[in-house]
Design a protein around this motif. Structure first.
Motif, PDB file in Angstrom:
ATOM      1  N   LEU A   9       0.825  -1.217   0.000  1.00  0.00           N
ATOM      2  CA  LEU A   9       0.000   0.000   0.000  1.00  0.00           C
ATOM      3  C   LEU A   9       0.854   1.260   0.000  1.00  0.00           C
ATOM      4  O   LEU A   9       0.542   2.226  -0.704  1.00  0.00           O
ATOM      5  N   THR A  18      -2.740   9.990  -3.357  1.00  0.00           N
ATOM      6  CA  THR A  18      -3.897   9.614  -2.538  1.00  0.00           C
ATOM      7  C   THR A  18      -5.242   9.965  -3.159  1.00  0.00           C
ATOM      8  O   THR A  18      -6.287   9.629  -2.596  1.00  0.00           O
ATOM      9  N   MET A  20      -8.680  10.000  -5.036  1.00  0.00           N
ATOM     10  CA  MET A  20      -9.630   8.908  -5.234  1.00  0.00           C
ATOM     11  C   MET A  20     -10.725   9.250  -6.240  1.00  0.00           C
ATOM     12  O   MET A  20     -11.750   8.574  -6.280  1.00  0.00           O
ATOM     13  N   LYS A  29      -9.921   2.952  -5.224  1.00  0.00           N
ATOM     14  CA  LYS A  29     -11.151   3.020  -4.425  1.00  0.00           C
ATOM     15  C   LYS A  29     -11.599   1.615  -4.034  1.00  0.00           C
ATOM     16  O   LYS A  29     -12.033   1.387  -2.900  1.00  0.00           O
ATOM     17  N   ARG A  32      -9.474   0.351  -1.153  1.00  0.00           N
ATOM     18  CA  ARG A  32      -9.944   0.966   0.091  1.00  0.00           C
ATOM     19  C   ARG A  32     -11.199   0.258   0.600  1.00  0.00           C
ATOM     20  O   ARG A  32     -11.302  -0.081   1.786  1.00  0.00           O
ATOM     21  N   ASP A  33     -12.133   0.006  -0.296  1.00  0.00           N
ATOM     22  CA  ASP A  33     -13.393  -0.623   0.095  1.00  0.00           C
ATOM     23  C   ASP A  33     -13.199  -2.076   0.519  1.00  0.00           C
ATOM     24  O   ASP A  33     -13.827  -2.540   1.476  1.00  0.00           O
ATOM     25  N   ALA A  36     -11.727  -2.063   4.015  1.00  0.00           N
ATOM     26  CA  ALA A  36     -12.745  -1.677   4.995  1.00  0.00           C
ATOM     27  C   ALA A  36     -13.737  -2.814   5.263  1.00  0.00           C
ATOM     28  O   ALA A  36     -14.207  -2.983   6.387  1.00  0.00           O
TER      29      ALA A  36
END
Length: 79
Positions: A9, A18, A20, A29, A32-33, A36
């Protein structure tokens, strides 16, 4: 995250930034998802999918492959 995953990362963000927004950030994106949501097994494929952005740049394509490999190795180390 395992150290190798964090390293992948850091490499990605250091080299791409950074931001998005926009289609060129679709995979960032998604990464990131996935993180999460705890879907860590899905992240490496997003690194590889970014190669669509550089069809004629072997160096950038190779970098994304190495980041994907780092990610997979990091996950395997904690499995």
């Amino acid at each position: 995250l395992p150290p190798l995953c964090r390293g992948a990362l850091v490499s990605l963000v250091y080299n791409r930034g950074t931001r998005m927004t926009g289609d060129s950030r679709r995979e960032m994106k998604a990464i990131r998802d996935h993180i999460a949501a705890g879907a860590l097994d899905s992240v490496a494929a997003e690194f590889e999918s970014m190669k669509r952005l550089w069809p004629n740049s072997k160096g950038l394509r190779r970098r994304r492959d190495k980041e994907a490999a780092m990610w997979r190795e990091g996950l395997a180390a904690v499995a």
